[in-house]
Design a protein around this motif. Structure first.
Motif, PDB file in Angstrom:
ATOM      1  N   ASP A  96       0.953  -1.065   0.111  1.00 48.68           N
ATOM      2  CA  ASP A  96      -0.012  -0.113  -0.056  1.00 48.68           C
ATOM      3  C   ASP A  96       0.720   1.335  -0.112  1.00 48.68           C
ATOM      4  O   ASP A  96       0.655   2.174  -0.568  1.00 48.68           O
ATOM      5  CB  ASP A  96      -0.818  -0.137   1.237  1.00 48.68           C
ATOM      6  CG  ASP A  96      -2.057  -1.070   0.928  1.00 48.68           C
ATOM      7  OD1 ASP A  96      -2.340  -1.472  -0.096  1.00 48.68           O
ATOM      8  OD2 ASP A  96      -2.901  -1.253   1.973  1.00 48.68           O
ATOM      9  N   ARG A  99       2.262   1.639  -3.431  1.00 50.98           N
ATOM     10  CA  ARG A  99       1.048   2.290  -4.401  1.00 50.98           C
ATOM     11  C   ARG A  99       1.004   3.541  -4.487  1.00 50.98           C
ATOM     12  O   ARG A  99       0.627   4.295  -5.326  1.00 50.98           O
ATOM     13  CB  ARG A  99      -0.429   1.733  -4.051  1.00 50.98           C
ATOM     14  CG  ARG A  99      -0.241   0.203  -4.462  1.00 50.98           C
ATOM     15  CD  ARG A  99      -2.031  -0.054  -3.503  1.00 50.98           C
ATOM     16  NE  ARG A  99      -2.181  -1.718  -3.660  1.00 50.98           N
ATOM     17  CZ  ARG A  99      -2.338  -2.217  -4.592  1.00 50.98           C
ATOM     18  NH1 ARG A  99      -2.684  -1.577  -5.845  1.00 50.98           N
ATOM     19  NH2 ARG A  99      -2.575  -3.633  -4.491  1.00 50.98           N
ATOM     20  N   MET A 100       1.308   4.381  -3.185  1.00 51.66           N
ATOM     21  CA  MET A 100       1.365   5.720  -2.875  1.00 51.66           C
ATOM     22  C   MET A 100       2.219   6.460  -3.804  1.00 51.66           C
ATOM     23  O   MET A 100       1.894   7.684  -4.175  1.00 51.66           O
ATOM     24  CB  MET A 100       1.421   6.339  -1.373  1.00 51.66           C
ATOM     25  CG  MET A 100       0.185   5.730  -0.618  1.00 51.66           C
ATOM     26  SD  MET A 100       0.123   6.158   1.047  1.00 51.66           S
ATOM     27  CE  MET A 100      -0.013   8.054   0.878  1.00 51.66           C
ATOM     28  N   PRO A 103       2.826   5.487 -10.215  1.00 50.18           N
ATOM     29  CA  PRO A 103       1.681   5.773 -11.211  1.00 50.18           C
ATOM     30  C   PRO A 103       0.631   4.740 -11.096  1.00 50.18           C
ATOM     31  O   PRO A 103       1.028   3.442 -10.791  1.00 50.18           O
ATOM     32  CB  PRO A 103       2.202   5.914 -12.772  1.00 50.18           C
ATOM     33  CG  PRO A 103       3.530   5.965 -12.664  1.00 50.18           C
ATOM     34  CD  PRO A 103       3.997   5.430 -11.110  1.00 50.18           C
ATOM     35  N   LYS A 104      -0.696   5.387 -11.210  1.00 51.39           N
ATOM     36  CA  LYS A 104      -1.836   4.186 -11.058  1.00 51.39           C
ATOM     37  C   LYS A 104      -1.702   3.150 -12.126  1.00 51.39           C
ATOM     38  O   LYS A 104      -2.222   1.941 -11.619  1.00 51.39           O
ATOM     39  CB  LYS A 104      -3.183   5.012 -11.293  1.00 51.39           C
ATOM     40  CG  LYS A 104      -3.364   6.014 -10.173  1.00 51.39           C
ATOM     41  CD  LYS A 104      -4.960   6.498 -10.001  1.00 51.39           C
ATOM     42  CE  LYS A 104      -5.241   7.293  -8.952  1.00 51.39           C
ATOM     43  NZ  LYS A 104      -4.574   7.193  -7.671  1.00 51.39           N
ATOM     44  N   LYS A 105      -1.184   3.245 -13.292  1.00 47.33           N
ATOM     45  CA  LYS A 105      -1.140   2.071 -14.364  1.00 47.33           C
ATOM     46  C   LYS A 105      -0.144   1.259 -13.782  1.00 47.33           C
ATOM     47  O   LYS A 105      -0.615  -0.060 -14.022  1.00 47.33           O
ATOM     48  CB  LYS A 105      -0.768   2.749 -15.607  1.00 47.33           C
ATOM     49  CG  LYS A 105       0.808   3.173 -15.618  1.00 47.33           C
ATOM     50  CD  LYS A 105       1.045   3.577 -17.175  1.00 47.33           C
ATOM     51  CE  LYS A 105       2.419   4.180 -17.241  1.00 47.33           C
ATOM     52  NZ  LYS A 105       2.979   4.362 -18.665  1.00 47.33           N
ATOM     53  N   SER A 107       0.338   0.562 -10.587  1.00 46.90           N
ATOM     54  CA  SER A 107      -0.322  -0.252  -9.338  1.00 46.90           C
ATOM     55  C   SER A 107      -1.358  -1.285 -10.076  1.00 46.90           C
ATOM     56  O   SER A 107      -1.797  -2.366  -9.203  1.00 46.90           O
ATOM     57  CB  SER A 107      -0.848   0.608  -8.276  1.00 46.90           C
ATOM     58  OG  SER A 107      -1.780   1.545  -8.629  1.00 46.90           O
ATOM     59  N   HIS A 108      -2.082  -0.734 -11.049  1.00 48.39           N
ATOM     60  CA  HIS A 108      -3.163  -1.494 -11.662  1.00 48.39           C
ATOM     61  C   HIS A 108      -2.559  -2.707 -12.300  1.00 48.39           C
ATOM     62  O   HIS A 108      -3.284  -3.747 -12.067  1.00 48.39           O
ATOM     63  CB  HIS A 108      -3.934  -0.717 -12.605  1.00 48.39           C
ATOM     64  CG  HIS A 108      -4.768  -1.412 -13.537  1.00 48.39           C
ATOM     65  ND1 HIS A 108      -6.173  -1.928 -12.860  1.00 48.39           N
ATOM     66  CD2 HIS A 108      -4.964  -1.807 -14.744  1.00 48.39           C
ATOM     67  CE1 HIS A 108      -6.761  -2.412 -13.553  1.00 48.39           C
ATOM     68  NE2 HIS A 108      -5.960  -2.477 -14.993  1.00 48.39           N
ATOM     69  N   THR A 109      -1.519  -2.845 -12.896  1.00 46.44           N
ATOM     70  CA  THR A 109      -0.771  -3.890 -13.485  1.00 46.44           C
ATOM     71  C   THR A 109      -0.566  -4.838 -12.172  1.00 46.44           C
ATOM     72  O   THR A 109      -0.706  -6.221 -12.343  1.00 46.44           O
ATOM     73  CB  THR A 109       0.558  -3.640 -14.138  1.00 46.44           C
ATOM     74  OG1 THR A 109       0.251  -2.724 -15.211  1.00 46.44           O
ATOM     75  CG2 THR A 109       0.952  -4.811 -14.675  1.00 46.44           C
ATOM     76  N   ASP A 111      -2.189  -5.159  -9.513  1.00 43.39           N
ATOM     77  CA  ASP A 111      -3.406  -5.763  -9.085  1.00 43.39           C
ATOM     78  C   ASP A 111      -4.004  -6.866 -10.074  1.00 43.39           C
ATOM     79  O   ASP A 111      -4.443  -7.820  -9.834  1.00 43.39           O
ATOM     80  CB  ASP A 111      -4.557  -4.804  -9.214  1.00 43.39           C
ATOM     81  CG  ASP A 111      -4.182  -3.833  -7.798  1.00 43.39           C
ATOM     82  OD1 ASP A 111      -3.657  -4.274  -7.174  1.00 43.39           O
ATOM     83  OD2 ASP A 111      -5.056  -2.616  -8.152  1.00 43.39           O
TER      84      ASP A 111
END
Length: 119
Positions: A96, A99-100, A103-105, A107-109, A111
């Motif tokens: 976590d 994740r902060m 980039p969101k992409k 952390s999305h990968t 997931d």
């Protein structure tokens, strides 16, 4: 009981993450952003955590979690007694925190690769 080596192994798995020593303290970064750092004696782990949620985290278990030093209160940061954390919990906290700072992409990968979470 969690040891620094557990976090070191996890940090090596996370995309864009690298470790370094600053003034003798082990830190994990993405770019210039630190998301996990250990005390000199490696008994306390500081990690990125939303400012607006840290009072609830610390208040819920003050033996395990502590507010950061006064100089670090301006950052999204909290500290934990490493010996009080179990391996699953530390894995979630580290992921976590990572994740902060990515980039969101990215952390999305993560997931997509780990659909059941970091555990």
């Amino acid at each position: 009981m969690v040891v620094v080596e557990d976090v070191r192994a996890l940090g090596g798995e996370l995309e864009r993450s690298y470790q370094m020593y600053v003034r003798g303290r082990l830190k994990f970064r993405v770019g210039q952003l630190v998301y996990v750092a250990f005390s000199l004696d490696e008994t306390v782990m500081g990690f990125a955590f939303p400012k607006e949620e840290r009072a609830a985290l610390v208040g819920g278990n003050p033996r395990k979690f502590q507010m950061p030093s006064e100089s670090d209160m301006r950052f999204n940061w909290v500290e934990a007694d490493l010996a009080s954390l179990d391996p699953t919990e530390v894995r979630e906290l580290v992921v976590d925190a990572w994740r902060m700072v990515v980039p969101k992409k990215v952390s999305h990968t993560y997931d997509l690769i780990h659909p059941n979470g970091p555990g």
